[in-house]
Scaffold this active site. Structure first.
Site, short mmCIF file in Angstrom:
data_model
loop_
_atom_site.label_atom_id
_atom_site.label_comp_id
_atom_site.label_asym_id
_atom_site.label_seq_id
_atom_site.Cartn_x
_atom_site.Cartn_y
_atom_site.Cartn_z
N SER A 147 0.95 -0.99 -0.04
CA SER A 147 0.08 -0.22 -0.40
C SER A 147 0.72 1.28 0.05
O SER A 147 1.93 1.35 0.51
CB SER A 147 -0.91 0.06 1.35
OG SER A 147 -1.62 1.16 1.09
N TYR A 160 -1.56 0.42 10.24
CA TYR A 160 -1.78 -0.11 9.07
C TYR A 160 -0.55 0.00 7.95
O TYR A 160 0.06 -0.76 7.34
CB TYR A 160 -3.09 0.30 8.35
CG TYR A 160 -3.27 -0.46 6.71
CD1 TYR A 160 -3.67 -1.71 6.57
CD2 TYR A 160 -2.97 0.49 5.67
CE1 TYR A 160 -3.75 -2.11 5.20
CE2 TYR A 160 -3.18 0.13 4.49
CZ TYR A 160 -3.51 -1.36 4.11
OH TYR A 160 -3.62 -1.93 2.87
#
Length: 256
Positions: A147, A160
């Protein structure tokens, strides 16, 4: 890539029930790949597999498995390979977006984000790299979905993001080792905003959002490419370059 470029090749997809993984599997099936699908929801996998057979895959097998709780042993990897006659490419696609505010207050939730996005994904990557080095050498590919959140810590999703950053460094390390000493190619796909069930709680709209089908094409192309880091869509490379280069006093004033 031309049609049928994957014909006869075996691909293992971990976390195959996710929207992005399913879109990747559809593209690969249409090009004749044999697919081994692994995720927790066996019924969902069976439905996906039936669709992939219609789309052109000559061989689709499924395995219901909790990837976080399961150790990626040589025996388990061999059984997954045997189900489709072997694989030379593996995509690690399981992940958990979670909730940043909750992660800051709830240690168990923070641990889950780290366990799924880094610890589990990283251990599977290492095990797959060892296997593919033995079976396919430089012709093998181990890939993971990362990501852009891992490119710089930001208040909105830094737990995250930290886990995805760790996974990206691990994949880059595997790629560097392969370049120096041989072994399978390693690639991490750094994705931006994708409209999937995992992002259902986020406000959507605007040019930065992509569909699973769009990023799937980036992934399928990248699996056969030369780059160890692939941004999807492409413009995120430059968006994140700007964000990484912003001085800390500047980014401290921006809510991103």
């Amino acid at each position: 890539m031309t049609n049928n470029a994957w014909r006869g090749r075996g691909v293992l997809i971990l976390g195959a029930a996710s929207a992005i993984a399913e879109a990747v599997a559809r593209d690969l099936a249409a090009q004749g790949a044999q697919l081994m699908l692994v995720a927790r929801d066996g019924a969902r996998l069976e439905a996906i597999a039936a669709d992939l057979r219609v789309r052109g895959s000559p061989n689709v097998a499924v395995r219901a498995l909790d990837l976080v709780e399961s150790e990626p042993t040589d025996e388990l990897l061999q059984s997954l390979a045997d189900a489709i006659g072997g694989f030379d490419t593996a995509l690690i696609a399981h992940g958990l977006l979670g909730d940043q505010t909750r992660a800051e207050q709830d240690a168990a939730h923070a641990a889950a984000l780290i366990d799924v996005n880094f610890t589990s994904a990283g251990l599977w990557a290492l095990a797959l790299a060892r296997r593919l080095e033995r079976t396919d050498g430089r012709n093998g590919v181990v890939a993971a979905i990362g990501s852009v959140a891992g490119d710089r810590g930001r208040s909105s999703n830094f737990v995250y993001g930290a886990a995805k950053a760790g996974l990206a460094v691990l994949m880059q390390g595997l790629a560097h080792r392969s370049a120096l000493h041989g072994g399978p190619k390693a690639v991490v796909f750094k994705l931006g905003f994708v409209d999937t069930p995992m992002t259902a709680a986020l406000a959507k709209g605007g040019p930065l959002w992509a569909t699973p089908q769009a990023v799937a094409k980036v992934i399928v192309k990248g699996l056969n490419g030369r780059s160890a880091i692939v941004y999807g869509p492409w413009f995120w490379r430059y968006v994140m370059l700007i964000i990484r280069l912003l001085p800390q006093p500047v980014i401290a004033r921006i809510d991103i």
